[in-house]
Design a protein around this motif. Sequence first.
Motif, PDB file in Angstrom:
ATOM      1  N   ALA A 220     116.946 103.919   5.325  1.00  0.00           N
ATOM      2  CA  ALA A 220     117.160 104.976   6.329  1.00  0.00           C
ATOM      3  C   ALA A 220     116.067 104.891   7.493  1.00  0.00           C
ATOM      4  O   ALA A 220     116.360 105.056   8.684  1.00  0.00           O
ATOM      5  N   ASN A 256     124.686 105.392   6.618  1.00  0.00           N
ATOM      6  CA  ASN A 256     123.977 106.255   7.574  1.00  0.00           C
ATOM      7  C   ASN A 256     124.687 106.648   8.663  1.00  0.00           C
ATOM      8  O   ASN A 256     125.533 106.121   9.366  1.00  0.00           O
ATOM      9  N   SER A 265     122.939 111.177   5.687  1.00  0.00           N
ATOM     10  CA  SER A 265     122.918 109.633   4.894  1.00  0.00           C
ATOM     11  C   SER A 265     123.457 109.968   3.452  1.00  0.00           C
ATOM     12  O   SER A 265     122.999 111.149   3.003  1.00  0.00           O
TER      13      SER A 265
END
Length: 459
Positions: A220, A256, A265
Amino acid sequence: MSTEDNKASPRKDLLNNRENSSGESIYGKFRSRILDQEQKDMMEKVQQGAESGYVFDSASEDTLSGEYVKKIDKKVIVLYVAVSTIILTSIILIIISLIPEPEDKFIEYKKKIAEVEKLNVEKSKIINEIEGIVSELKKNEKYKDIQIAPEDDKLLTDKSMQFLSEQVSKESNTGLKSKINTIIKSDEEIKALQMDIISKNKGLDAPVVMTRSKGHEQIAYEFLTIKKGLSDPEAREVIESVNVFDYTYEGLYVWNFYENGFYGSFITKGEADKSPNEIKKLAQTAFQERILDLEKEKTALKNITKQLETDLKTSQAKVEQLLSERNKLGELDSKNRQLKEEVIKKEEMISELNSVRYKLLAYNFAIERGIISDSVWEGVKIEKASGIDYSSKVDFSVTDNIIIRPKQFSLNSFTEIYVLPKSLVNSGDIKVLKKDQICKIEFVNKANLIKKQILIIAK
């Protein structure tokens, strides 16, 4: 009237206010036209303030013909402008309301991916079933050369499928014929499913595959900083607002989504052999087992403590007995002192048997004094173990962790915490949980840490 009379007496063009004119002028002709009542009314309106009377058409043979243009009242213009503005504003607001919010787009994004995952599961199920049928079919000598295709959009190789298509009408064995028909039908289903998957995958960004060394949070962070251009603080703030998958498992897909400040996400099974929920359950089971092991260790330590307390009480009883007899037997003074020392030693023994000693040092201080060294290959390690006063200790009967803060080392924040020797951390006996302004050091395997001395270096 004769020609001579015309020459003798001058003629006045009354329409054009001209004298001795030979005929009516064009202007006079135009003036004669406005003598009509309708034209008079029109001229009167123009004279009273109308913006225009005639618009001449250059394409017409009669250059005097035209079309009356009515003057528009200012109030009407204002009304038209106001109504038009309201209508245009309403249209703009409706268009804006029809534009989906980022969160709605994320929901649709997840929905589309869930549909693709469902189709992949269905495809995998069919493939597994057909692989079993092919395995059974290959037991027959006639079909031993059938090959499974490596491509995603079909079951068998083209050569094998062509062979089965030709053979199905010739096969006399109803069982084998049924298997062949099932394979042919399933091959068509796989092709249709694959086309559907490709169609639904259009517009979707490829997921990032999780590895053992790269979990959800790291993926992320890289997505937000590298692909979306967020700064380090912005990315970390965004990540803290979402539910990050706690476990790292190879093959999981990380999806994502980021738009206009909204970040979403989530995790799907992807190439992993277990789903995210299965992984969570396994981790929870392992955690519960670890809790049970710790409870057993705790019980064992309690039993040791109770025994030491019993010994202590026995010693204290002996001391009291000797004290009561001190006046009778002066020689017991020395024994009394010995017993007191024994009590102190046993108390210290109880504490030492259930404690770990440590020393806090700032990184720069330890480097300057030669206590530690820091190299590229070996990292931070102890260079001079002698002379260090491990004056602080953690009594496991009281707690199983310590909390340290930057001000204890004259620092503003932590960038790194080193626990030496490193083997205690690598083995999992000690766990370091660090943030900028606080660090928690957990003593996991207390039985392995009793009587140990550790050095805690803060940077």
